[in-house]
Design an enzyme around this catalytic site. Structure first.
Site, short mmCIF file in Angstrom:
data_model
loop_
_atom_site.label_atom_id
_atom_site.label_comp_id
_atom_site.label_asym_id
_atom_site.label_seq_id
_atom_site.Cartn_x
_atom_site.Cartn_y
_atom_site.Cartn_z
N ASN A 68 -56.32 44.72 -3.84
CA ASN A 68 -56.66 43.67 -4.81
C ASN A 68 -55.95 43.95 -6.13
O ASN A 68 -55.21 44.93 -6.26
CB ASN A 68 -58.18 43.58 -4.98
CG ASN A 68 -58.76 44.88 -5.49
OD1 ASN A 68 -58.46 45.33 -6.58
ND2 ASN A 68 -59.59 45.53 -4.66
N ILE A 70 -69.84 52.84 -2.19
CA ILE A 70 -69.78 54.17 -2.82
C ILE A 70 -70.87 54.32 -3.88
O ILE A 70 -71.61 55.31 -3.91
CB ILE A 70 -68.37 54.41 -3.41
CG1 ILE A 70 -67.33 54.34 -2.29
CG2 ILE A 70 -68.30 55.76 -4.13
CD1 ILE A 70 -65.90 54.23 -2.75
N1 CTP Z 1 -68.79 49.39 -5.34
C1 CTP Z 1 -68.64 50.57 -4.62
N2 CTP Z 1 -68.33 50.52 -3.31
C2 CTP Z 1 -68.19 49.33 -2.66
C3 CTP Z 1 -68.34 48.12 -3.40
C4 CTP Z 1 -68.63 48.20 -4.73
O1 CTP Z 1 -68.76 51.66 -5.22
N3 CTP Z 1 -67.90 49.32 -1.39
C5 CTP Z 1 -69.16 49.46 -6.77
C6 CTP Z 1 -68.08 49.01 -7.72
O2 CTP Z 1 -67.26 50.10 -8.13
C7 CTP Z 1 -68.91 48.46 -8.86
C8 CTP Z 1 -70.15 47.90 -8.20
O3 CTP Z 1 -70.24 48.59 -6.95
O4 CTP Z 1 -69.34 49.47 -9.73
C9 CTP Z 1 -70.16 46.43 -7.97
O5 CTP Z 1 -68.99 46.04 -7.30
P1 CTP Z 1 -68.80 44.54 -6.83
O6 CTP Z 1 -67.54 44.42 -6.03
O7 CTP Z 1 -68.99 43.63 -8.00
O8 CTP Z 1 -70.09 44.39 -5.92
P2 CTP Z 1 -70.29 44.09 -4.42
O9 CTP Z 1 -71.36 45.00 -3.96
O10 CTP Z 1 -69.00 44.13 -3.67
O11 CTP Z 1 -70.89 42.64 -4.50
P3 CTP Z 1 -70.21 41.18 -4.34
O12 CTP Z 1 -68.78 41.40 -3.94
O13 CTP Z 1 -71.03 40.54 -3.31
O14 CTP Z 1 -70.37 40.54 -5.68
#
Ligand code: CTP
Length: 405
Positions: free
Chosen positions: A213, A312
Site C-alpha cells: 500500500n 499485530i
Molecule cells: N494493525 C496491526 N495489524 C494488522 C492491522 C492493523 O497492527 N493486521 C494496527 C495498525 O498498525 C493500526 C491499527 O491496527 O495501529 C489500526 O489499523 P487499521 O488498518 O486502521 O485497522 P483495521 O483493523 O485494519 O481495520 P479496518 O481496515 O477495518 O478499518
C-alpha cells in the site's frame, strides 16, 4: 520548522582536519534558527580561516583572550554568558585532555572552564584518528569529562583523512544538527523502551510480485525520532520504505505482516510503550508461487485466494505485559469518514488505551497531518502541523498517561 529558534551557540573549533565540516555545521545551525558566535584556537586557524567562519556566522570570530573589542577585555566571560550552549566541533584529543585538567591558556578552553554550569551546557564533538580515538587516555578522558558534566556527541566511522579506516571521524554536520536538536528537547521518556511499527507491509504473490500500500512510514519514523529525542531507547520495526533511520534508533527491516509480528512480539516483551503506525495488509495471498506466474494464453487472470493476516496491535495488546499495565499500547487509524466514531470503535476493538485517528489516504506520503487522540475519557483534536511536531506532541501525551513509578 526552526528547531533552534532563539538559541545562541558559541561554536568552538579546535585543531583538526574536520574544521572543514564546522563551516557547514555553522550554516546548518543558523538555518535551523540559531545564532552562532565562532571561537577558534590557533591550531584551528591552520585548517580554516576566521574569514570563512565570520562570513558564515555573520559575526567577527574570536581567537584570543586578549581582545580589546570587549570593553572589559573579558571575552571568556561575556561570550559564555550569552550562550545557550558551547559546542566544540571539532574537539581534538588534545583539546579534551586540556579540558579534563581545567587548563585555560587560550580563549576557548578558558571559556569552557568559565562557563556557568549547568546553565550553559558543553557539547563536544570528537574528531581524531582511529588510534587516538581508541587510546585508553582518550577513552578515560571522555569518561571523566562526562562525569564533569560535558555531553560527548558520537563519532562516525569510515575512511579517515590520514588514509586509515575506523572510528573517530567527526559526525557529518546534519547528523550533529539532529543530535543538538535532540539535546534541547524535553526528556519525557527518559529510561523508557519504546517499540514502533511503521510503513506498509509487502505480501508476496510470487518471487517478483506482491501486494502493498501507499504508506510512506513518515509518521512512524517521526515518532521514533521524537521518542529518541525524549530520552527513550527506541526500536523501529519498518516495512519496506526508503526513509533514513533517525539517529540513535534501532531499526529492524521486515517485509510481510507475519515478519512484522515475528520482529515485534519479542521486542514487546521488553518495551514500556508500543506504538503501531504500520499500515499492515489485512490479507495476504493464501499461497506464494515458487516461480513467477506466467500468462497461460487463455486471457484469464490467475485466481488468487486470500487469507487473513495476524493483527499485530491486537495481539500485542492482548499480551501479558499489556494486560498487567506494564506496556502502554497506542494504535493508529486512517479513516475515510466518521473519524471520531470509527476511531473510538477501533480503540475498543483493539483493546488499547489510546488511539490516534487521521483522515486518510490524503496523509499518505505528506509531511504534515492533523490528528485526533481518542481515549476512554474522550477526544482531543491536534491541529495540522508537521509530522515531527505532531510526533513530539504525541510523545508528550503518551508520557502523561504512563503509570507513575
Ligand atoms: N494493525 C496491526 N495489524 C494488522 C492491522 C492493523 O497492527 N493486521 C494496527 C495498525 O498498525 C493500526 C491499527 O491496527 O495501529 C489500526 O489499523 P487499521 O488498518 O486502521 O485497522 P483495521 O483493523 O485494519 O481495520 P479496518 O481496515 O477495518 O478499518
Amino acid at each position: 520548522m526552526n528547531d533552534l529558534a532563539g538559541k545562541h551557540f558559541v561554536l568552538g573549533l579546535s585543531g583538526g582536519i574536520a574544521c572543514y565540516k564546522a563551516a557547514e555545521l555553522c550554516r546548518a545551525l543558523i538555518k535551523e534558527g540559531a545564532t552562532v558566535q565562532v571561537v577558534m584556537t590557533e591550531a584551528a586557524e591552520q585548517f580554516i580561516t576566521p574569514v570563512t567562519m565570520q562570513a558564515l556566522s555573520n559575526r567577527p570570530v574570536y581567537g584570543s583572550q586578549w581582545d580589546s573589542r570587549e570593553p572589559n577585555n573579558m571575552p571568556h566571560i561575556n561570550l559564555s554568558r550569552e550562550a545557550d550552549a558551547i559546542l566544540v566541533a571539532p574537539c581534538s584529543a588534545d583539546f579534551m585532555a586540556k579540558l579534563l585538567h581545567g587548563r585555560a591558556d587560550e580563549l576557548l578552553s578558558l571559556m569552557c572552564l568559565a562557563r556557568p554550569r549547568p546553565e550553559v551546557p558543553l557539547l563536544l564533538s570528537p574528531s581524531m584518528n582511529r588510534e587516538m580515538w581508541s587510546h585508553p587516555a582518550t577513552q578515560r578522558n571522555m569518561q571523566q569529562l562526562t562525569d564533569d558534566g560535558a555531553t560527548i556527541l558520537g563519532v562516525g566511522s569510515g575512511f579517515q583523512a590520514c588514509g586509515e579506516y575506523g572510528d573517530g571521524r567527526m559526525l557529518e554536520p546534519l547528523e550533529l544538527l539532529e543530535d543538538i536538536v535532540a539535546f534541547f528537547q524535553p526528556k519525557h521518556l527518559q529510561g523508557k523502551r519504546v517499540l514502533i511499527t511503521a510503513g506498509p507491509t509487502f505480501e508476496a504473490i510470487d518471487p517478483v510480485r506482491g501486494i502493498t500500500n501507499l504508506s510512506s512510514g513518515k509518521m512512524g519514523f517521526a515518532i521514533a525520532r521524537a521518542a529518541h529525542e525524549a530520552g527513550a531507547d527506541v526500536t523501529l520495526v519498518a516495512g519496506p520504505v526508503s526513509l533514513k533511520t533517525p539517529r540513535g534508533v534501532t531499526r529492524i527491516d521486515v517485509k510481510s505482516a507475519r515478519d512484522m509480528l515475528a520482529a515485534t512480539q519479542p521486542a514487546a516483551e521488553r518495551a514500556d510503550v508500543f506504538v503501531a503506525t504500520a499500515a499492515v495488509a489485512d490479507w495476504r495471498p493464501a499461497n506464494c508461487a515458487d516461480q513467477k506466474i506466467k500468462k497461460d494464453g487463455s486471457g484469464k487472470a490467475p485466481a488468487l485466494d486470500f487469507t487473513e493476516n495476524p493483527d499485530i496491535l491486537a495481539t500485542v495488546a492482548q499480551g501479558a505485559r499489556a494486560k498487567a499495565g506494564q506496556l502502554f499500547c497506542v494504535g493508529f487509524a486512517a479513516e475515510s469518514q466518521d473519524l471520531v466514531a470509527n476511531a473510538q470503535a477501533k480503540r475498543e476493538r483493539k483493546g488499547v488505551p489510546l488511539l490516534v485517528g487521521n483522515i486518510g489516504p490524503a496523509t499518505f506520503g505528506a509531511d504534515d497531518n492533523a490528528l485526533v487522540l481518542v481515549d476512554a475519557k474522550g477526544t482531543m483534536e491536534v491541529p495540522r502541523a508537521s509530522k515531527l511536531e505532531l510526533a513530539r506532541g504525541l510523545v508528550a501525551e503518551i508520557a502523561k498517561r504512563l503509570p507513575k513509578k
